[in-house]
Design a protein around this motif. Sequence first.
Motif, PDB file in Angstrom:
ATOM      1  N   ILE A 126      -4.357   1.308  -2.367  1.00  0.00           N
ATOM      2  CA  ILE A 126      -4.024  -0.098  -2.603  1.00  0.00           C
ATOM      3  C   ILE A 126      -4.434  -0.456  -4.031  1.00  0.00           C
ATOM      4  O   ILE A 126      -5.522  -0.079  -4.491  1.00  0.00           O
ATOM      5  CB  ILE A 126      -4.722  -1.026  -1.594  1.00  0.00           C
ATOM      6  CG1 ILE A 126      -4.123  -0.796  -0.196  1.00  0.00           C
ATOM      7  CG2 ILE A 126      -4.581  -2.491  -1.992  1.00  0.00           C
ATOM      8  CD1 ILE A 126      -4.687  -1.679   0.878  1.00  0.00           C
TER       9      ILE A 126
ATOM     10  N   ARG B  96      -7.782  -2.692   1.777  1.00  0.00           N
ATOM     11  CA  ARG B  96      -7.322  -3.920   1.123  1.00  0.00           C
ATOM     12  C   ARG B  96      -8.494  -4.847   0.810  1.00  0.00           C
ATOM     13  O   ARG B  96      -8.557  -5.439  -0.279  1.00  0.00           O
ATOM     14  CB  ARG B  96      -6.301  -4.642   2.005  1.00  0.00           C
ATOM     15  CG  ARG B  96      -5.765  -5.930   1.381  1.00  0.00           C
ATOM     16  CD  ARG B  96      -4.630  -6.520   2.194  1.00  0.00           C
ATOM     17  NE  ARG B  96      -3.409  -5.745   2.027  1.00  0.00           N
ATOM     18  CZ  ARG B  96      -2.756  -5.154   3.014  1.00  0.00           C
ATOM     19  NH1 ARG B  96      -3.213  -5.243   4.256  1.00  0.00           N
ATOM     20  NH2 ARG B  96      -1.645  -4.489   2.793  1.00  0.00           N
TER      21      ARG B  96
ATOM     22  N   TYR C  94       0.848  -1.185   0.000  1.00  0.00           N
ATOM     23  CA  TYR C  94       0.000   0.000   0.000  1.00  0.00           C
ATOM     24  C   TYR C  94       0.890   1.245   0.000  1.00  0.00           C
ATOM     25  O   TYR C  94       2.087   1.173   0.304  1.00  0.00           O
ATOM     26  CB  TYR C  94      -0.940   0.025   1.205  1.00  0.00           C
ATOM     27  CG  TYR C  94      -0.267   0.222   2.548  1.00  0.00           C
ATOM     28  CD1 TYR C  94      -0.054   1.499   3.072  1.00  0.00           C
ATOM     29  CD2 TYR C  94       0.155  -0.868   3.307  1.00  0.00           C
ATOM     30  CE1 TYR C  94       0.558   1.687   4.300  1.00  0.00           C
ATOM     31  CE2 TYR C  94       0.768  -0.691   4.538  1.00  0.00           C
ATOM     32  CZ  TYR C  94       0.977   0.579   5.031  1.00  0.00           C
ATOM     33  OH  TYR C  94       1.581   0.765   6.237  1.00  0.00           O
TER      34      TYR C  94
END
Length: 261
Positions: A211, A246, A195
């Motif tokens: 991300i 995520r 990230y």
Amino acid sequence: MHALWIVRRDGVPMSKTVAKAVLVLDTLAEGPRTASELARGLGVHSSTAMRMLQPLVESGLLARGSDGRYRLGLRLAELGQQVLEGIDLRSVARPHLVALAEATRATVHLSQLVDDRIVYVDKIEGAATIRTWSRIGRSVPLHTSAAAKVILAALSPEHRRRLLAGHTFTRYTEHTITDPSRLDDCIAEAARRGYATDEAEFEPLVHCIGIGIPDINGRVGAAVSLTTVRGALDAAEVRRLVPHVRNTASAIAADLGHQSH
């Protein structure tokens, strides 16, 4: 004379002429080439390559520079945009973006690599009263944006250099990265940890976590980012927010056909 055919991986026949044209496009996606270089890659004589290249140039799929080298043409960008609209990453991603914005009360962006630009393709406003500069269709600042950093981290070194060639490292805040080598370090760090962040680098008080979203082939040409407005984004908050971002990126990737291993 009968046409010559080869078989694609999915079993559908493709003419050798079409297959070679596709190979030309794939080769030029890596950077400009001369006719001789393309001929060697195709395994044909230079005159044969020239006959193949000419209709591609005339149609706008290729362009020939003053140095004699060939590159991808602007017509491909137009077709690519139509493909994006057909696949509609935005509609696939939107319910996931909305869910992320509702869960975190933060602004969420969807960014995508289109031709040689990274652009905002969707935005869900969060509960914060402060509105950010970003707009759908606007280019993402390459040296400040978390989304841009994470997309750049996934590109080949050559592709990344092409996007950053001639880029102006404008200073927007006291935290803006203005040194190309420092940006390289940030991109490398994004590749290692999966990230990227924007720590008030474009707008004061605006912090982002980005991300990447892999497509069906595992290539990362898009990213989801979460934007918060506050004095600072500390390590504990990053650890809390990163899983949310995520999970959203993974859900979008799954809907696009990507299979995680």
